[in-house]
Scaffold this motif. Sequence first.
Motif, PDB file in Angstrom:
ATOM      1  N   SER A 336      83.442  24.939  25.798  1.00 32.35           N
ATOM      2  CA  SER A 336      83.456  23.545  26.259  1.00 32.35           C
ATOM      3  C   SER A 336      82.034  23.016  26.365  1.00 32.35           C
ATOM      4  CB  SER A 336      84.152  23.448  27.619  1.00 32.35           C
ATOM      5  OG  SER A 336      83.443  24.214  28.583  1.00 32.35           O
ATOM      6  N   PHE A 337      81.916  21.691  26.385  1.00 28.04           N
ATOM      7  CA  PHE A 337      80.613  21.028  26.454  1.00 28.04           C
ATOM      8  C   PHE A 337      80.588  20.098  27.664  1.00 28.04           C
ATOM      9  CE2 PHE A 337      81.291  22.039  22.012  1.00 28.04           C
ATOM     10  CZ  PHE A 337      80.071  22.570  21.630  1.00 28.04           C
ATOM     11  N   THR A 338      79.439  20.054  28.341  1.00 20.22           N
ATOM     12  CA  THR A 338      79.226  19.072  29.409  1.00 20.22           C
ATOM     13  C   THR A 338      77.898  18.379  29.153  1.00 20.22           C
ATOM     14  OG1 THR A 338      78.160  20.736  30.816  1.00 20.22           O
ATOM     15  CG2 THR A 338      80.523  20.370  31.127  1.00 20.22           C
ATOM     16  N   GLN A 339      77.838  17.092  29.414  1.00 25.20           N
ATOM     17  CA  GLN A 339      76.594  16.356  29.223  1.00 25.20           C
ATOM     18  C   GLN A 339      75.720  16.491  30.457  1.00 25.20           C
ATOM     19  OE1 GLN A 339      77.044  12.273  28.000  1.00 25.20           O
ATOM     20  NE2 GLN A 339      74.847  11.992  27.687  1.00 25.20           N
ATOM     21  N   HIS A 340      74.424  16.683  30.217  1.00 20.50           N
ATOM     22  CA  HIS A 340      73.449  16.800  31.305  1.00 20.50           C
ATOM     23  C   HIS A 340      72.718  15.467  31.430  1.00 20.50           C
ATOM     24  CE1 HIS A 340      69.748  17.879  33.427  1.00 20.50           C
ATOM     25  NE2 HIS A 340      70.404  18.912  33.908  1.00 20.50           N
ATOM     26  N   PHE A 341      72.645  14.938  32.656  1.00 17.88           N
ATOM     27  CA  PHE A 341      71.995  13.661  32.910  1.00 17.88           C
ATOM     28  C   PHE A 341      70.726  13.878  33.740  1.00 17.88           C
ATOM     29  CE2 PHE A 341      76.389  12.500  32.116  1.00 17.88           C
ATOM     30  CZ  PHE A 341      76.258  11.388  31.303  1.00 17.88           C
ATOM     31  N   PRO A 342      69.765  12.943  33.663  1.00 22.07           N
ATOM     32  CA  PRO A 342      68.564  13.046  34.494  1.00 22.07           C
ATOM     33  C   PRO A 342      68.941  13.192  35.969  1.00 22.07           C
ATOM     34  CG  PRO A 342      68.301  11.305  32.864  1.00 22.07           C
ATOM     35  CD  PRO A 342      69.729  11.751  32.777  1.00 22.07           C
ATOM     36  N   GLY A 343      68.310  14.134  36.642  1.00 19.84           N
ATOM     37  CA  GLY A 343      68.596  14.379  38.041  1.00 19.84           C
ATOM     38  C   GLY A 343      69.620  15.467  38.284  1.00 19.84           C
ATOM     39  N   ASP A 344      70.376  15.878  37.238  1.00 19.69           N
ATOM     40  CA  ASP A 344      71.321  16.985  37.396  1.00 19.69           C
ATOM     41  C   ASP A 344      70.569  18.294  37.619  1.00 19.69           C
ATOM     42  OD1 ASP A 344      73.413  15.271  37.046  1.00 19.69           O
ATOM     43  OD2 ASP A 344      73.933  15.924  35.013  1.00 19.69           O
ATOM     44  N   PRO A 345      71.213  19.294  38.229  1.00 20.22           N
ATOM     45  CA  PRO A 345      70.543  20.597  38.414  1.00 20.22           C
ATOM     46  C   PRO A 345      70.086  21.172  37.078  1.00 20.22           C
ATOM     47  CG  PRO A 345      72.552  20.474  39.718  1.00 20.22           C
ATOM     48  CD  PRO A 345      72.553  19.260  38.836  1.00 20.22           C
ATOM     49  N   LEU A 346      68.958  21.905  37.134  1.00 21.40           N
ATOM     50  CA  LEU A 346      68.351  22.459  35.926  1.00 21.40           C
ATOM     51  C   LEU A 346      68.675  23.932  35.721  1.00 21.40           C
ATOM     52  CD1 LEU A 346      64.817  20.854  36.433  1.00 21.40           C
ATOM     53  CD2 LEU A 346      66.556  20.084  34.823  1.00 21.40           C
ATOM     54  N   ASP A 347      69.457  24.519  36.651  1.00 18.91           N
ATOM     55  CA  ASP A 347      69.658  25.962  36.632  1.00 18.91           C
ATOM     56  C   ASP A 347      70.243  26.455  35.314  1.00 18.91           C
ATOM     57  OD1 ASP A 347      68.753  25.768  39.177  1.00 18.91           O
ATOM     58  OD2 ASP A 347      70.645  26.214  40.166  1.00 18.91           O
ATOM     59  N   GLU A 348      71.292  25.792  34.816  1.00 18.66           N
ATOM     60  CA  GLU A 348      71.942  26.273  33.600  1.00 18.66           C
ATOM     61  C   GLU A 348      71.020  26.151  32.388  1.00 18.66           C
ATOM     62  OE1 GLU A 348      76.714  25.874  34.274  1.00 18.66           O
ATOM     63  OE2 GLU A 348      75.689  24.140  33.403  1.00 18.66           O
ATOM     64  N   LEU A 349      70.301  25.040  32.300  1.00 14.47           N
ATOM     65  CA  LEU A 349      69.366  24.865  31.188  1.00 14.47           C
ATOM     66  C   LEU A 349      68.306  25.966  31.207  1.00 14.47           C
ATOM     67  CD1 LEU A 349      68.764  20.989  31.225  1.00 14.47           C
ATOM     68  CD2 LEU A 349      70.034  22.276  29.510  1.00 14.47           C
ATOM     69  N   ASN A 350      67.762  26.221  32.379  1.00 10.98           N
ATOM     70  CA  ASN A 350      66.692  27.199  32.478  1.00 10.98           C
ATOM     71  C   ASN A 350      67.198  28.620  32.225  1.00 10.98           C
ATOM     72  OD1 ASN A 350      63.839  27.675  33.069  1.00 10.98           O
ATOM     73  ND2 ASN A 350      64.597  28.795  34.857  1.00 10.98           N
ATOM     74  N   THR A 351      68.416  28.912  32.650  1.00 15.33           N
ATOM     75  CA  THR A 351      68.994  30.227  32.397  1.00 15.33           C
ATOM     76  C   THR A 351      69.145  30.474  30.903  1.00 15.33           C
ATOM     77  OG1 THR A 351      70.174  30.249  34.513  1.00 15.33           O
ATOM     78  CG2 THR A 351      71.004  31.694  32.780  1.00 15.33           C
TER      79      THR A 351
END
Length: 584
Positions: A336-351
């Motif tokens: 599945s896909f979820t869109q990331h918006f400015p201000g959302d947590p960065l944990d998943e991106l950084n992982t």
Amino acid sequence: MRIISDKALNLNQPHAMTIGKFDGMHLGHMALIKKTIEYAKLLGIPSMVFTFQPNPAAVLSGNPFEPLISEEQKAEILSGLGIDILLNYPFDRAFARISPAAFMGLIFEDLRCRALTVGESFCFGKDRKGEAEMLKSAGKIYGAAVEIVKNIRLDGEPVSSSRIREAAANNDLTLAERLLGRPLKGIQMSIRRLDPSERDGIKKIHSIAFNARMDFSKTDDDPFQTPADWIWGYFEDRRMVSGINAIPYKMRFDGHTVSMCGIGGVASLPEARRGGKIFAILQKILEDEYEKGTEFSNLTPFSHSFYRRMGYELCNCRQSITTNVRNFEKLPVRGSFTQHFPGDPLDELNTVFTEYIKNLNHAIPRDSSGDMRRWEKFTRNDPYNTGVCTYIWHDESGAAKGYIQIRQGEKQGRNLDLTINELAFTDPEALYGTLAFVSLLRGSDITWQAPAYIQFSDIIPENWEFSTSIIPRDMTRVVRMERALKLMRRPDGRGVYRIEVNDPQLPGNNGVFQIEYADGESEVTRVDAPADLTAGIPALSQLITGFRCLDSALLTRRDLILHGAAETLRKVFTARPSHLTEEF
């Protein structure tokens, strides 16, 4: 004052002489000149200053050398002191090989020197084997007086041009003036880090150098601007004319996180170009980074040949891939896909990103680099008004395993070109899963500057359906050789090899290094022994970072000579995945 700039001297009388580079006309130089004039008056003969043109440092290193004062200023000072002749003797590599005996013959026979004044540290001839005491012995043979003047000291340290440069670089202008023995006005070079009050100065240089209009009447509140103490400026008469950003990053290298200096913002005012100022700043930066123990430096060049002269070499390529979005329709859409918006947590991106770069040389961790705001900069775009959208891919268990950031281009009719700004993945399933998202987009062609190690023909089997080209891009140089060799990947088993390093910019890297490896560890020592491989810094930077394997480099590089231990070196210097994940 008579100025001579060739070897056709035609001197018909004896002279009182002093010899040196005289690149700063500081207190030490003045002491030599004063003694020379005294001898000339005592013997009733002309006084001469013997110096070299161009500066030996520029000839031997191959890079421009910026003296503290110009040739015109030097001539003006010498004439005012009462020197009769300024000899700018032509210096080239052939003259650099002259023997000490031949040099003394030039001084005492050809130039008819009858009184010679030199500093106690003066050396001459091939490999600087001639010493001041040898001149004193030769003077007795030729009937010439030779006086060796002890180094002038200030605050317990010898006065020197390099000390003046260091004082100017540290913004200690008072000390620089004391070492010169005169006001700083007229000094040609000062290189140092900026302070916050000088930020507008470097921005004005960028505005003119890059033809970028800026409004300096407004307050600058950009939260992502480079801190002033990461910027080095070149000053002429206290006016900044050139600048370079030296940004402290961390970089992945063979499973380690190491120090890296990112070079960017390279700019000079038009009237200050072509004078070696950028080379001079970069030399100072490299020396500073070497002393700090920084392992590597990276940059995106405006000219590859320009930066090769400072030891940098191409160590990172990208492949530009363009295809139609419909070619991704055959990839199965899983997860599945979820869109990331400015201000959302960065944990998943950084992982995802941290796992993606774990074994990727040149990659820059975003949570440990010098600029801690890299993620905020990456995700700050509002997708609704910028057309930049970021999506995270989760596998069927719900774990974040990949992400893709896409930028919309100009719409032409019903077609919309797209660009992949960045794509990261933790494993092959995540790569395919993330790319499958492209098939869900409304667009025509999509372009991706992908890492060179990804074989795109495996993803789109019909190879006629996409075009690809290699972009020779970023450059790297090893800064602290011993550290890089110790941290470099090691083959299985045990082995030993020796490398002779040639680094004109950082002499501390020069010499023969012996590397012994066993059980996953390396020991690096300097030895006085024959080398298995002789290499310049550009070639070694490619080999050490894994951009090229040994056989590929030996085929075309002229700064690489194999002497022995070929099989061991082939196992040591292999090609490894590499991708510089930031721009400078």
